[in-house]
Design an enzyme around this catalytic site. Structure first.
Site, PDB file in Angstrom:
ATOM      1  CE  LYS A  85      -0.087  22.699 -16.576  1.00  0.00           C
ATOM      2  NZ  LYS A  85       0.371  23.326 -15.336  1.00  0.00           N
TER       3      LYS A  85
ATOM      4  CB  SER B 118       2.274  26.260 -16.720  1.00  0.00           C
ATOM      5  OG  SER B 118       1.938  25.502 -15.471  1.00  0.00           O
TER       6      SER B 118
ATOM      7  CB  SER C  26       0.659  26.637 -13.067  1.00  0.00           C
ATOM      8  OG  SER C  26       2.114  27.216 -13.052  1.00  0.00           O
TER       9      SER C  26
END
Lengths: 423, 59
Positions: A31, A108, A132
C-alpha cells in the site's frame, strides 16, 4: 505488468534478483503508505506528491518481506491518507473490483486487495485503522489479516490515527498468509509503539481444534444486506461441521465502540494534518478534508471520552473470551457497491458508503483485537451471489495464529476461498 | 453539542480553532459535524469519567 484495475500507483522495474528465503519465488505489493527507499510515499495524496520527500529506507515490513525472498512489484492505490472505505481517489483514480470492474474494491487498502485478488501478486501489505484491510478483503474475495494492535511494526508507515493504526496483510490462501505473517512479525526497535511480543510462528494443524465459536448478535446482526448474513451463516455452519461449537455471543458496547472510533478518527486524523488543512485545504480530496476539518472543531473532552469507552469495551471483550475462542460477524454490511454510488441501504435507510462499509470492523480494531476477513464460498440455496463477501473472525489479543489456522481449515474444506479472476 | 449548527456558530468554532477554510468547505464541514455530534452523544451513553483510559489497549 498490465494493471487493468488501477490497483497500482507505481510499478517497479524488475530490478536486482531477490535473496533466497522462505518466500522465494513470490511477489508482493505495498500500500502506498509504506516507505520504499528512493520513492515518495504518496499515501494517496497530492500533497505528498508535491512535497516530493523521498523515503531514505524501506518500511520495516517491506524490508522483511524482501529479506524473506519476496519481490516487490509496486505500490498500490488507496483512499487519501487512508480515510475511506472505497479507494475512489480524486487524485489517482478509482481502483476497480476484479470481480466486476463497475464496482468498488473497498478501501482504504483497495489497491492491495485487488493486486492479490487479480493474481498480480501473491502477497500485499495494507493498513487497517477502522477496517481498511478487512473491508477490501471482503469485497474482493481474498484473505485479509489485521493483527493485534502493536503486533506488527509500523516503522516507515505513513500514519493516519496513531491510536488505531495497524499494519497487516492480504493473500489468496491462509498458508501464504501464514508464511508472509511469519516473515514480518517480531520486535522492531524502529517502532516504539510496538507491543513487546516474541516471534510466535503460525503452526497450521492437521485437524481442526474443537473451538468454542460465538456468533456476534446485537449490533452485528441488526444491519447488513442478506448476503452478509448468509455468508456468516455459511461459515458458522462450516465451522460446526469441522467440530466447533457454535453459540450466540454479545459484545454489549459494540455500537458505542464504533461511535468512539468514528470520533477518534476524525479528531486525531484532523490533528495530524492540521498544518496542511490550514494552508492548502483545496489540495485534499474534498471528502477527506471536510471530515478532518470537522474533527478539528470537536471538543477535546470527546476524545477523552472515546478513549475511556475503548477501555470499557476492551474489558467487555476480554470477559467474553472467557467463554469463546473465536467470534464471528459479517466483515462488511454488503458486497461491493457500484463505483460512484454515494449511499448503501442499511436497515431501510440510505447511509454514506465511505463511512459505513466498515461498520462491523470498526468496533474490533478500536479495541485492538486480531481479526481476519475470510471469503465465503456460497454454493447453494438463495444465498448465491456473483460477488464475493467476507466473514470477520475475531480472536483474543495475540491469537493471530488461531485465526490463520481456523481460516486454513475453512479453506481446505472448501467453505472459504478465492474465486474468479485469479490465475 | 447539538447535531445541527448554523453558519454563525460555525464561524465561532472556526475562529476558536484558528481555521479559515474556503467557503466551499462549509457545507461538508457542517454535515460532518452533525455526524460527529450524533456519534459523540452515542458513545457518551456508556462513558464513565472514572475509567482509566490507558493507551495500551492490548493486554
Amino acid at each position: 505488468m498490465i494493471d487493468p484495475f488501477n490497483a497500482f500507483t507505481t510499478l517497479l522495474p524488475e530490478g536486482d534478483p531477490v535473496p533466497d528465503g522462505p518466500l522465494a519465488g513470490t511477489s508482493f505489493a505495498a500500500k502506498d503508505l509504506f516507505d520504499v527507499a528512493g520513492h515518495v510515499t504518496l499515501a494517496g495524496s497530492k500533497i505528498n506528491a508535491d512535497d516530493s520527500k523521498v523515503a531514505a529506507q524501506d518500511a520495516t515490513l517491506v524490508a522483511r518481506l524482501k529479506a524473506a525472498g519476496c519481490r516487490l512489484v509496486g505500490m498500490t492505490n488507496m483512499d487519501e491518507y487512508a480515510y475511506g472505505f472505497a479507494t475512489e481517489n480524486s487524485h489517482y483514480g478509482t481502483t476497480r473490483n476484479p470481480h466486476d470492474p463497475a464496482r468498488i474494491a473497498g478501501g482504504s487498502s483497495g489497491g492491495s486487495a485487488v493486486a492479490v485478488a487479480a493474481g498480480l501478486v501473491d502477497i500485499a501489505l495494507g493498513s487497517d485503522t477502522n477496517g481498511s484491510i478487512r473491508v477490501p478483503a471482503s469485497l474482493c474475495g481474498v484473505y485479509g489479516l489485521k493483527p493485534t494492535f502493536g503486533r506488527l511494526s509500523r516503522a516507515g508507515v505513513w500514519p493516519f490515527v496513531h491510536s488505531l493504526d495497524h499494519a497487516g496483510l492480504f493473500a489468496r490462501t491462509p498458508a501464504m498468509l501464514a508464511a508472509a505473517y511469519d516473515a514480518v512479525q517480531g520486535p522492531d526497535p524502529r517502532d516504539p509503539a510496538q507491543g513487546q511480543r516474541p516471534v510466535e510462528p503460525v503452526a497450521l494443524t492437521s485437524d481442526m481444534p474443537p473451538l468454542r465459536v460465538g456468533v456476534l448478535g446485537g449490533f452485528f446482526a441488526a444491519g447488513g444486506a442478506p448476503e452478509a448474513h448468509a455468508a456468516l451463516a455459511h461459515v458458522a455452519d462450516g465451522l460446526a461441521g469441522l467440530g466447533c461449537s457454535i453459540t450466540p455471543a454479545l459484545l454489549d458496547g459494540a455500537s458505542h465502540a464504533r461511535s468512539a472510533a468514528f470520533c477518534m478518527t476524525a479528531m486525531e486524523g484532523g490533528s495530524l494534518h492540521r498544518a496542511d488543512l490550514m494552508t492548502r485545504p483545496m489540495d485534499f480530496d474534498p471528502a477527506v478534508r471536510d471530515r478532518m476539518l470537522a474533527g478539528l472543531l470537536m471538543p477535546a473532552d470527546l476524545l477523552l471520552a472515546a478513549r475511556r469507552v475503548r477501555r470499557i469495551v476492551a474489558d467487555q471483550a476480554r470477559a467474553l473470551f472467557a467463554d469463546f475462542d473465536l467470534l464471528l460477524s459479517p466483515a462488511t454490511p454488503c458486497s461491493a457497491p457500484r463505483i460512484g454510488e454515494p449511499t448503501i441501504e442499511i436497515e431501510g435507510q440510505q447511509v454514506p458508503v465511505r463511512a459505513n462499509l466498515g461498520m462491523f470492523c470498526q468496533p474490533i480494531s478500536f479495541i485492538g483485537l486480531p481479526a481476519i476477513s475470510v471469503p465465503a464460498l456460497l454454493v447453494s440455496g438463495g444465498a448465491d451471489t456473483p460477488l464475493p463477501i467476507g466473514v470477520q473472525m475475531i480472536a483474543p489479543a495475540w491469537a493471530e495464529a488461531r485465526l490463520i489456522d481456523a481460516a486454513h481449515h475453512l479453506h481446505r474444506a472448501g467453505i472459504t476461498g478465492t474465486t474468479g479472476p485469479t490465475p | 453539542m447539538s447535531g445541527d449548527i448554523d453558519g454563525a456558530t460555525l464561524d465561532v468554532l472556526l475562529r476558536v480553532a484558528g481555521l479559515a477554510p474556503p467557503q466551499e468547505c462549509r457545507a461538508g464541514i457542517m454535515a460532518n459535524l452533525a455526524l460527529l455530534a450524533r456519534h459523540g452523544a452515542h458513545l457518551r451513553e456508556i462513558d464513565d469519567p472514572m475509567e482509566d483510559p490507558a493507551e495500551l489497549i492490548a493486554p
